[in-house]
Design an enzyme around this catalytic site. Structure first.
Site, short mmCIF file in Angstrom:
data_model
loop_
_atom_site.label_atom_id
_atom_site.label_comp_id
_atom_site.label_asym_id
_atom_site.label_seq_id
_atom_site.Cartn_x
_atom_site.Cartn_y
_atom_site.Cartn_z
N GLY A 54 0.12 -19.85 -11.40
CA GLY A 54 -0.66 -20.26 -12.57
C GLY A 54 -1.59 -21.41 -12.26
NE ARG A 72 12.64 -22.46 -9.01
CZ ARG A 72 13.75 -22.48 -8.28
NH1 ARG A 72 14.83 -21.85 -8.69
NH2 ARG A 72 13.79 -23.16 -7.15
CD GLU A 126 -0.43 -21.86 -7.97
OE1 GLU A 126 -1.03 -20.89 -8.44
OE2 GLU A 126 0.33 -22.58 -8.64
CD GLU A 142 4.97 -19.58 -7.78
OE1 GLU A 142 5.49 -19.13 -6.74
OE2 GLU A 142 4.12 -20.48 -7.77
N GLY A 185 3.28 -24.35 -7.04
CA GLY A 185 2.04 -25.07 -7.35
C GLY A 185 1.63 -26.06 -6.27
CE LYS A 192 12.81 -36.32 -12.57
NZ LYS A 192 14.15 -35.75 -12.87
CG LEU A 210 5.25 -25.75 -13.45
CD1 LEU A 210 4.07 -26.38 -14.16
CD2 LEU A 210 5.48 -24.33 -13.94
CG LEU A 224 10.24 -25.51 -12.32
CD1 LEU A 224 11.40 -25.24 -11.36
CD2 LEU A 224 9.56 -24.19 -12.69
CB ALA A 278 8.94 -29.81 -5.84
C1 1HE Z 1 11.93 -30.97 -10.02
C2 1HE Z 1 11.20 -30.01 -9.32
C3 1HE Z 1 10.29 -29.19 -10.05
C4 1HE Z 1 12.44 -31.04 -7.91
N1 1HE Z 1 10.22 -29.39 -11.37
N2 1HE Z 1 11.80 -31.13 -11.34
N3 1HE Z 1 9.09 -25.16 -7.87
C5 1HE Z 1 10.30 -24.85 -7.39
O1 1HE Z 1 10.92 -23.88 -7.77
C6 1HE Z 1 10.87 -25.82 -6.41
C7 1HE Z 1 12.04 -26.55 -7.03
N4 1HE Z 1 12.51 -27.65 -6.20
C8 1HE Z 1 13.30 -27.47 -5.10
O2 1HE Z 1 13.56 -26.36 -4.65
C9 1HE Z 1 13.82 -28.71 -4.44
O3 1HE Z 1 13.76 -29.78 -5.39
C10 1HE Z 1 13.04 -29.13 -3.16
C11 1HE Z 1 13.31 -28.11 -2.05
C12 1HE Z 1 11.55 -29.24 -3.42
C13 1HE Z 1 13.54 -30.53 -2.73
O4 1HE Z 1 14.95 -30.54 -2.62
P1 1HE Z 1 15.72 -31.92 -2.59
O5 1HE Z 1 17.17 -31.59 -2.31
O6 1HE Z 1 15.03 -32.87 -1.70
O7 1HE Z 1 15.56 -32.55 -4.08
P2 1HE Z 1 16.31 -32.14 -5.44
O8 1HE Z 1 17.62 -32.85 -5.53
O9 1HE Z 1 16.34 -30.68 -5.65
O10 1HE Z 1 15.29 -32.73 -6.53
C14 1HE Z 1 15.17 -34.12 -6.79
C15 1HE Z 1 14.79 -34.27 -8.24
O11 1HE Z 1 13.52 -33.68 -8.44
C16 1HE Z 1 15.73 -33.53 -9.18
O12 1HE Z 1 15.77 -34.24 -10.40
P3 1HE Z 1 16.97 -35.25 -10.77
O13 1HE Z 1 16.62 -35.77 -12.13
O14 1HE Z 1 18.21 -34.41 -10.72
O15 1HE Z 1 16.96 -36.31 -9.70
C17 1HE Z 1 15.04 -32.22 -9.40
O16 1HE Z 1 15.41 -31.60 -10.62
C18 1HE Z 1 13.60 -32.67 -9.44
N5 1HE Z 1 12.68 -31.60 -9.12
N6 1HE Z 1 11.52 -30.07 -8.00
C19 1HE Z 1 10.96 -30.33 -11.99
N7 1HE Z 1 9.54 -28.27 -9.47
C20 1HE Z 1 1.06 -23.57 -12.27
S1 1HE Z 1 2.21 -22.41 -11.88
C21 1HE Z 1 3.06 -22.97 -10.54
C22 1HE Z 1 4.40 -22.32 -10.48
C23 1HE Z 1 5.34 -23.06 -9.60
O17 1HE Z 1 5.04 -24.07 -9.04
S2 1HE Z 1 6.86 -22.33 -9.45
C24 1HE Z 1 7.69 -23.28 -8.29
C25 1HE Z 1 8.42 -24.43 -8.90
#
Ligand code: 1HE
Length: 261
Positions: free
Chosen positions: A144, A139, A116, A136, A113, A29, A68, A70, A66
């Protein structure tokens, strides 16, 4: 001697002499931070034995973190959201103001996060694959995990604003230029560099490391007169310790190394 504790495997803690290596262990993940991961991070940093002098924070796999998890946002109420953030604050505080300095070794995504989290560490090492983003806005949420404070202190709130509004993603060198990383290594070598830096940190007087970690961020928030007083107090406490006397004498008697490039 190296010992490993598998804290339900989401976060691992390896003790290697005076070094602790704490690793996000959810590569499938992309090391997304669920509450369980955050709680295990906190437990790992809280449980460091007194023999540990320095820690490395890393993420397993091709991405440091990656952000929080989500999937946890689907059904949270406003009240639960506040509690959620405060759990992160407690855990990240154990990193920034914990027992020992923390070096963060990064690769791939350091986003939301994840950034962060990295900004709670004292020294950040990126490899060439590292990139930094605050998605963020995309999304529909907000920082946070303390980023409004910690990331803004590192790079200024104007850059945080721009990154969040536009989704601007910075590569490792761009991140280094604005303080998100202190070092950039070739691909795959961030951990090696982090170990080298950790060894240097561990060789400092522990009281100096304590003052550096705890007094500098406070002084940065104090008015000048208070900051100078806090500095003078820390200076006199550290320099009166027997270890400081011995280290200074060692230099004066030509038993200690010189400062060199
Ligand atoms: C996740 C998450 C996640 C991956 N929460 N499940 N963060 C984001 O908006 C970043 C979201 N993630 C991405 O943009 C990409 O996953 C990456 C660029 C980090 C990596 O890409 P990649 O192609 O290597 O992996 P993938 O195929 O996108 O992800 C692999 C798996 O991880 C997949 O799940 P699967 O069940 O389909 O295998 C994804 O859904 C899962 N995954 N990132 C949940 N973030 C306290 S406030 C903080 C606010 C924030 O952090 S906002 C930013 C959130």
């Amino acid at each position: 001697m190296s010992t490993t504790t598998q804290t339900e495997a989401l976060v691992t803690l390896d003790i290697e002499g005076n070094l602790a290596v704490i690793t996000l262990n959810r590569p499938d993940k992309r090391n997304a931070l669920s509450l369980r991961v955050v709680e295990q991070l906190r437990a790992a940093f809280e449980s460091l034995p007194d023999t540990v002098r320095v820690a490395i924070l890393a993420g397993r796999g091709t991405h440091f973190c990656a952000g929080l998890d989500l999937s946890e946002l689907k059904e949270t109420t406003a009240g639960e959201g506040v509690q959620h953030s405060f759990k992160w604050y407690e855990a990240f505080s154990k990193i920034q103001f914990g027992k020992v300095p923390v070096v963060c070794a990064m690769q791939g995504a350091v986003v939301g996060g994840g950034l962060e989290l990295a900004s709670a560490a004292h020294v950040r090492v990126a490899d060439e694959t590292t990139y930094f983003g605050l998605p963020e806005g995309q999304r529909g949420i907000f920082l946070g995990g303390g980023g409004s404070v910690r990331v803004s202190k590192l790079i200024g709130f104007s850059r945080v604003t721009e990154m969040m509004l536009t989704g601007h993603v910075l590569d490792a060198q761009e991140g280094k230029a604005i303080n998100l990383a202190h070092y950039v290594t070739p691909e795959g070598q961030a951990m090696q560099k982090a170990r080298e830096l950790a060894a240097r940190i561990a060789s400092n007087a522990p009281l100096s490391n304590f003052a550096i970690m705890n007094a500098l961020p406070l002084i940065a928030e104090q008015p000048m007169s208070h900051g100078l007083m806090t500095e003078a107090l820390m200076a006199s406490i550290t320099q009166s310790a027997p270890e400081a006397k011995e280290r200074v004498n060692a230099f004066l008697e030509k038993r200690a190394g010189k400062v060199s490039l």
